[in-house]
Motif scaffolding. Structure first.
Motif, PDB file in Angstrom:
ATOM      1  N   SER A 189      -6.369   5.382   7.343  1.00  0.00           N
ATOM      2  CA  SER A 189      -5.355   5.582   6.295  1.00  0.00           C
ATOM      3  C   SER A 189      -4.100   6.306   6.776  1.00  0.00           C
ATOM      4  CB  SER A 189      -5.959   6.290   5.086  1.00  0.00           C
ATOM      5  OG  SER A 189      -6.620   7.451   5.481  1.00  0.00           O
TER       6      SER A 189
ATOM      7  N   ASP B  95      -9.837  -5.987   0.078  1.00  0.00           N
ATOM      8  CA  ASP B  95     -10.792  -6.163   1.179  1.00  0.00           C
ATOM      9  C   ASP B  95     -10.132  -7.020   2.251  1.00  0.00           C
ATOM     10  OD1 ASP B  95     -12.846  -6.549   2.916  1.00  0.00           O
ATOM     11  OD2 ASP B  95     -14.089  -7.758   1.571  1.00  0.00           O
TER      12      ASP B  95
ATOM     13  N   SER C 278      -3.281   0.879  -3.973  1.00  0.00           N
ATOM     14  CA  SER C 278      -4.069   1.592  -2.968  1.00  0.00           C
ATOM     15  C   SER C 278      -4.648   0.599  -1.964  1.00  0.00           C
ATOM     16  CB  SER C 278      -5.209   2.350  -3.633  1.00  0.00           C
ATOM     17  OG  SER C 278      -6.061   2.886  -2.639  1.00  0.00           O
ATOM     18  N   ALA C 279      -4.693   1.009  -0.695  1.00  0.00           N
ATOM     19  CA  ALA C 279      -5.294   0.158   0.345  1.00  0.00           C
ATOM     20  C   ALA C 279      -6.756  -0.141   0.033  1.00  0.00           C
ATOM     21  CB  ALA C 279      -5.163   0.840   1.700  1.00  0.00           C
ATOM     22  N   SER C 280      -7.394   0.762  -0.694  1.00  0.00           N
ATOM     23  CA  SER C 280      -8.818   0.577  -1.001  1.00  0.00           C
ATOM     24  C   SER C 280      -9.056  -0.545  -2.021  1.00  0.00           C
ATOM     25  CB  SER C 280      -9.425   1.877  -1.531  1.00  0.00           C
ATOM     26  OG  SER C 280      -8.754   2.237  -2.730  1.00  0.00           O
ATOM     27  N   SER C 281      -7.955  -1.036  -2.642  1.00  0.00           N
ATOM     28  CA  SER C 281      -8.103  -2.078  -3.663  1.00  0.00           C
ATOM     29  C   SER C 281      -8.195  -3.477  -3.054  1.00  0.00           C
ATOM     30  CB  SER C 281      -6.918  -2.026  -4.630  1.00  0.00           C
ATOM     31  OG  SER C 281      -5.718  -2.363  -3.946  1.00  0.00           O
TER      32      SER C 281
ATOM     33  N   PHE D 274       0.843  -1.205   0.000  1.00  0.00           N
ATOM     34  CA  PHE D 274       0.000   0.000   0.000  1.00  0.00           C
ATOM     35  C   PHE D 274       0.879   1.257   0.000  1.00  0.00           C
ATOM     36  CE2 PHE D 274      -2.963  -2.795   2.701  1.00  0.00           C
ATOM     37  CZ  PHE D 274      -3.536  -3.353   1.561  1.00  0.00           C
TER      38      PHE D 274
ATOM     39  N   ASP E 115      -0.774   4.276   0.339  1.00  0.00           N
ATOM     40  CA  ASP E 115      -1.617   5.351   0.902  1.00  0.00           C
ATOM     41  C   ASP E 115      -2.103   5.046   2.328  1.00  0.00           C
ATOM     42  OD1 ASP E 115      -3.208   3.267   0.070  1.00  0.00           O
ATOM     43  OD2 ASP E 115      -4.599   4.493  -1.123  1.00  0.00           O
ATOM     44  N   GLU E 116      -1.333   4.234   3.064  1.00  0.00           N
ATOM     45  CA  GLU E 116      -1.581   4.064   4.509  1.00  0.00           C
ATOM     46  C   GLU E 116      -0.296   4.428   5.235  1.00  0.00           C
ATOM     47  OE1 GLU E 116      -4.915   0.616   5.339  1.00  0.00           O
ATOM     48  OE2 GLU E 116      -2.906   0.334   6.112  1.00  0.00           O
TER      49      GLU E 116
ATOM     50  N   LYS F  21     -12.086  -2.410   8.440  1.00  0.00           N
ATOM     51  CA  LYS F  21     -11.747  -1.057   8.001  1.00  0.00           C
ATOM     52  C   LYS F  21     -10.415  -0.651   8.644  1.00  0.00           C
ATOM     53  CE  LYS F  21     -13.814   3.365   7.065  1.00  0.00           C
ATOM     54  NZ  LYS F  21     -14.683   4.429   7.502  1.00  0.00           N
TER      55      LYS F  21
END
Length: 319
Positions: A287, A280, A275-278, A208, A210-211, A284
């Protein structure tokens, strides 16, 4: 002068073993401190018992407090209790909220400490950077705690419980802890060792970008705990202290892996930023929970190990 008693709760875990070792190997504390530790697994690992032969082990169930009376009888009232025990894998906490709350909020431990006639034991309690929401950089201790997952919520609950129900405490909000493996290797994967093992295979791997965190070298965290322990033992001044305990560098997982690659000489093109959002992860994740550690540095007079230097020391220890 009688020896001071130090009890490490969760002494068989990663941080617990490092603390035990530091007390057991420190010439200044060998003659002045009696050590004990609690474990939940049966029995404690033999390599650890061999390494800290003078430390008394006690089996304790933190949810119920079962086993704490045995500590009172055989060890007595501790001068300092260092609570490292926790259910600390966020995904596991998410799946079993009841276990996270009952283990991470130390109600039985605080009730036990309060039961002594003079309940003046210093409680050093490990919290987490995951109490912060993760929407800005360099959180300060005074910032609002808005955790985004059950693990963070259980740790906020623990902080509130301790500060409401106990008088003498230091709460340490730790970031990702990294460093050398323990005497008795812990089952969970350690961040630097894991990055080293995957990059050593020469295959591309996602990290990642973006964390952000402020990873803390385990020996720095141990040093902070020892400084606070010594302050209480020598000065006897009651504490009500809340400290961010992180390293001096705000880094992403990509930057963490790049430091490993630089120290080892691996090809950094193996590190693929995503990206961490990519992904699961079933939980949660905040970030940016980088922390301002100026209060810790001011209170302890301690200088934190830069991340890349900590990586070098970690990898040297495992070579």
């Amino acid at each position: 002068m009688s020896k001071r008693r130090v009890l490490i709760v969760g002494g068989t875990g990663y941080l617990g073993q490092h603390i035990l070792q530091s007390f057991a190997n420190n010439p200044d504390t060998i003659s002045t401190v009696s050590l004990a530790f609690t474990h939940h697994s049966v029995p404690p690992p033999q390599p650890l018992l061999n390494a800290v032969p003078h430390a008394l082990p006690f089996r304790v169930d933190l949810r119920t407090g079962d086993g704490l009376d045995a500590v009172s009888l055989a060890f007595g009232q501790p001068d300092v209790v260092i609570n490292c025990a926790a259910l600390s894998v966020p995904r596991v906490c998410e799946m079993d909220q009841e276990a996270a709350m009952s283990i991470n909020v130390p109600t039985a431990l605080v009730e036990w400490l309060s039961s002594f006639r003079e309940s003046n034991t210093l409680l050093i309690h490990l919290s987490t950077d995951q109490v912060y929401e993760g929407t800005k950089s360099f959180y300060k201790e005074v910032d609002e705690t808005v955790p985004v997952n059950v693990y963070g919520k259980s740790k906020v609950e623990a902080e509130n419980y301790i500060s409401t129900n106990y008088q003498n405490f230091a709460i340490l909000r730790s970031s990702i802890i990294y460093g050398p493996q323990t005497i008795s290797p812990v089952p969970k994967s350690l961040p630097i060792q894991w990055m080293d093992s995957v990059l050593a295979k020469g295959e591309a791997i996602n990290f990642f970008y973006d964390e952000f965190r402020c990873p803390v070298f385990v020996k720095d965290l141990v040093a902070v705990i020892q400084i606070l322990t010594n302050q209480w033992i020598s000065e006897g001044k009651q504490m009500q202290l809340l400290l961010n305990v992180g390293g001096p560098d705000r880094v992403s997982r990509v930057q963490m892996a790049e430091a490993v690659a630089h120290v080892r000489g691996y090809n950094t093109s193996l590190i693929k930023p995503v990206s961490a959002s990519s992904v699961d992860r079933g939980v949660k994740s905040p970030s940016d929970i980088s922390m301002d550690i100026s209060k810790m540095l001011q209170k302890t007079g301690f200088s934190a190990t830069p991340y890349r230097e900590g990586v070098r020391l970690t990898l040297e220890a495992s070579s």
